[in-house]
Design an enzyme around this catalytic site. Structure first.
Site, PDB file in Angstrom:
ATOM      1  CB  SER A  49      -7.624  11.332  -9.719  1.00  0.00           C
ATOM      2  OG  SER A  49      -6.531  10.656  -9.154  1.00  0.00           O
TER       3      SER A  49
HETATM    4  C1  SAM Z   1      -4.704   8.918  -5.944  1.00  0.00           C
HETATM    5  S1  SAM Z   1      -4.818   7.269  -5.353  1.00  0.00           S
HETATM    6  C2  SAM Z   1      -5.179   6.323  -6.796  1.00  0.00           C
HETATM    7  C3  SAM Z   1      -6.330   6.801  -7.597  1.00  0.00           C
HETATM    8  C4  SAM Z   1      -6.859   5.821  -8.580  1.00  0.00           C
HETATM    9  N1  SAM Z   1      -5.904   5.474  -9.609  1.00  0.00           N
HETATM   10  C5  SAM Z   1      -8.166   6.303  -9.194  1.00  0.00           C
HETATM   11  O1  SAM Z   1      -9.004   5.454  -9.476  1.00  0.00           O
HETATM   12  O2  SAM Z   1      -8.414   7.495  -9.338  1.00  0.00           O
HETATM   13  C6  SAM Z   1      -3.103   6.855  -5.067  1.00  0.00           C
HETATM   14  C7  SAM Z   1      -2.915   5.453  -4.559  1.00  0.00           C
HETATM   15  O3  SAM Z   1      -1.534   5.141  -4.658  1.00  0.00           O
HETATM   16  C8  SAM Z   1      -1.272   4.175  -3.679  1.00  0.00           C
HETATM   17  N2  SAM Z   1       0.173   4.039  -3.478  1.00  0.00           N
HETATM   18  C9  SAM Z   1       1.002   4.800  -2.729  1.00  0.00           C
HETATM   19  N3  SAM Z   1       2.255   4.334  -2.786  1.00  0.00           N
HETATM   20  C10 SAM Z   1       2.233   3.247  -3.580  1.00  0.00           C
HETATM   21  C11 SAM Z   1       3.225   2.321  -4.012  1.00  0.00           C
HETATM   22  N4  SAM Z   1       4.502   2.438  -3.638  1.00  0.00           N
HETATM   23  N5  SAM Z   1       2.837   1.303  -4.817  1.00  0.00           N
HETATM   24  C12 SAM Z   1       1.542   1.173  -5.198  1.00  0.00           C
HETATM   25  N6  SAM Z   1       0.568   2.031  -4.809  1.00  0.00           N
HETATM   26  C13 SAM Z   1       0.897   3.046  -4.022  1.00  0.00           C
HETATM   27  C14 SAM Z   1      -2.046   4.674  -2.465  1.00  0.00           C
HETATM   28  O4  SAM Z   1      -2.280   3.616  -1.554  1.00  0.00           O
HETATM   29  C15 SAM Z   1      -3.314   5.228  -3.117  1.00  0.00           C
HETATM   30  O5  SAM Z   1      -4.363   4.300  -3.043  1.00  0.00           O
END
Ligand code: SAM
Length: 410
Positions: free
Chosen positions: A77
């Site tokens: 992000s």
């Molecule tokens: C925007 S990214 C995370 C950014 C991170 N927190 C950072 O360091 O900025 C969103 C993440 O959510 C994960 N995601 C999507 N659905 C999910 C779920 N049901 N459970 C856990 N993670 C999930 C995706 O694989 C993705 O890697």
């Protein structure tokens, strides 16, 4: 080629400049979050091809994974969003924090804020994301404070918790019951909640048997995958050349979408609202207003070959279906050149009705919404819905209802 010490100096200078800017812009408001941004080396967690200037930009999300259709499924992000979410979570030293959606960088920032006596559990559904996050966090020295888990976070993390704060970093259409079950009584839940297609990152605290918002931010996120993923309904309309216009509905799909067949061949109507917006002024809350108060609201996209796409720059992807027509939000320059006037343009036999309905809500927002900030609530299915205050609008979700209150509307 710059040598290693020059690169380290440059990264340190950019890191300090980013923290200064986030503080000056009011994105960082606490010394602990400021210290975290002054400490964590963002470049350590980003792909090597990402320049230091991008890594330390205020508003540079970095997509780290796409699906087979090219749609982003994982990203790091933007710095300002990470800063805001950490502040929204009201983190303090010693807390146990759940981060949903992993990557490493945000977990490192959280670990800095909660300190050596705190703990972070970072969960991602994607094992490629967790494998990499684990390696990066270990090599950056956070292995003892951050536990990385691969799981569908919709079901919670049964062997962990309870959590003083849960930060969801992926767009979600609802609040998983497990997130509330694993939140302490005075815990904070921060999540990008999708409400009829429009997302706000909301900080929630418990208020008796429901949640009340404590903060709201505007941000976009990749969508949740797995058991809690949101199902959207698409209606595809074709013009005479086979180019497509797509309407995307969230919860409420109008009954007779068959009436829209051939609307793209019909003449268009437009109605102007006399509501103006100065240049460089956000009117994002109008989109939220329309999503809540305009029955038949949907998101609009158009193939490049369509007549609609040809009106480049003068329309926004927010629409409404009304009878045998759809109308969408448009803008035209004001005569003085200082801003734009908002209006609605419509396709279909009921075009006047559709455009008129949208314009009425643009005017209602101008009168009752644009100068105030809404607050949100979330009432789980097992809470007492009869206590939802009168004059509050309600949006049904699977596991509860979301409420909005716009101070001057009622
Ligand atoms: C925007 S990214 C995370 C950014 C991170 N927190 C950072 O360091 O900025 C969103 C993440 O959510 C994960 N995601 C999507 N659905 C999910 C779920 N049901 N459970 C856990 N993670 C999930 C995706 O694989 C993705 O890697």
């Amino acid at each position: 080629m710059p040598n290693e010490s020059t690169t380290i100096d440059r990264a340190a200078a950019l890191r300090a400049a980013l923290a200064d800017r986030l503080c000056a812009d009011g994105k960082i408001t606490s010394p602990a979050v400021e210290a975290a941004f002054r400490t964590v080396a963002r470049e350590h967690f980003l792909p090597v091809e990402v320049s230091l200037e991008i890594a330390y930009g205020v508003d540079n999300p970095v997509v780290t994974k796409r699906d087979k259709d090219g749609v982003a499924v994982s990203s790091v992000s933007a710095a300002y969003i990470q800063a805001r979410m950490l502040e929204q979570a009201e983190l303090r030293p010693g807390m146990t924090v759940l981060e949903i959606g992993s990557g490493g960088l945000n977990a490192a920032l959280i670990a800095e804020v909660v300190g050596p006596h705190g703990r972070v559990v970072s969960v991602d559904i994607d094992h490629e994301v967790t494998d990499l996050a684990e390696v990066l966090l270990r090599s950056a020295g956070y292995a003892d404070r951050v536990t990385v888990l691969q799981a569908d976070a919709w079901r919670g993390v049964p062997d962990e918790g309870p959590f003083d704060a849960t930060i969801v970093t992926v767009g979600t259409g609802d609040i998983a019951p497990a997130w509330l079950d694993q939140l302490t009584a005075d815990g904070v839940l921060v999540l990008p909640l999708i409400m009829n297609g429009i997302t706000r990152t909301i900080g929630f605290r418990r208020d008796d048997d429901h949640l009340a918002s404590t903060s709201t931010e505007l941000a976009g996120f990749v969508p949740l995958r797995g058991a809690g993923r949101q199902v959207v309904r698409l209606t595809v309309l074709q013009d005479a050349n086979g180019w497509q216009v797509t309407l995307q509905f969230d919860a409420h799909v109008p009954a007779d979408l068959g009436q829209l067949h051939d609307v793209l061949a019909a003449p268009r109507t437009e109605i102007w609202s006399r509501v103006t917006v100065p240049h460089q002024t956000s009117f994002a809350d109008l989109h939220l207003w329309l999503a809540w108060f305009l029955p038949g609201f949907c998101l609009l996209s158009a193939d490049d070959g369509t007549e609609l796409a040809g009106e480049h720059g003068s329309w926004f992807p927010y629409a409404v279906v009304c009878g045998a027509a759809f109308a969408y939000l448009v803008a035209r320059p004001t005569p003085d050149g200082d801003g734009v006037e908002l209006g609605a343009r419509a396709y279909g036999a009921d075009g006047d009705l559709a455009a008129g309905t949208m314009v009425e809500q643009i005017q209602a927002w101008d009168r009752d919404g644009r100068h105030t900030t809404p607050t949100f609530g979330y009432w789980p299915a097992d809470s007492d819905h009869s206590q939802i205050p009168a004059g509050t609008s309600v949006l049904d979700k699977t596991h509860g209802v979301v409420t909005i209150r716009w101070p001057e509307r009622y």
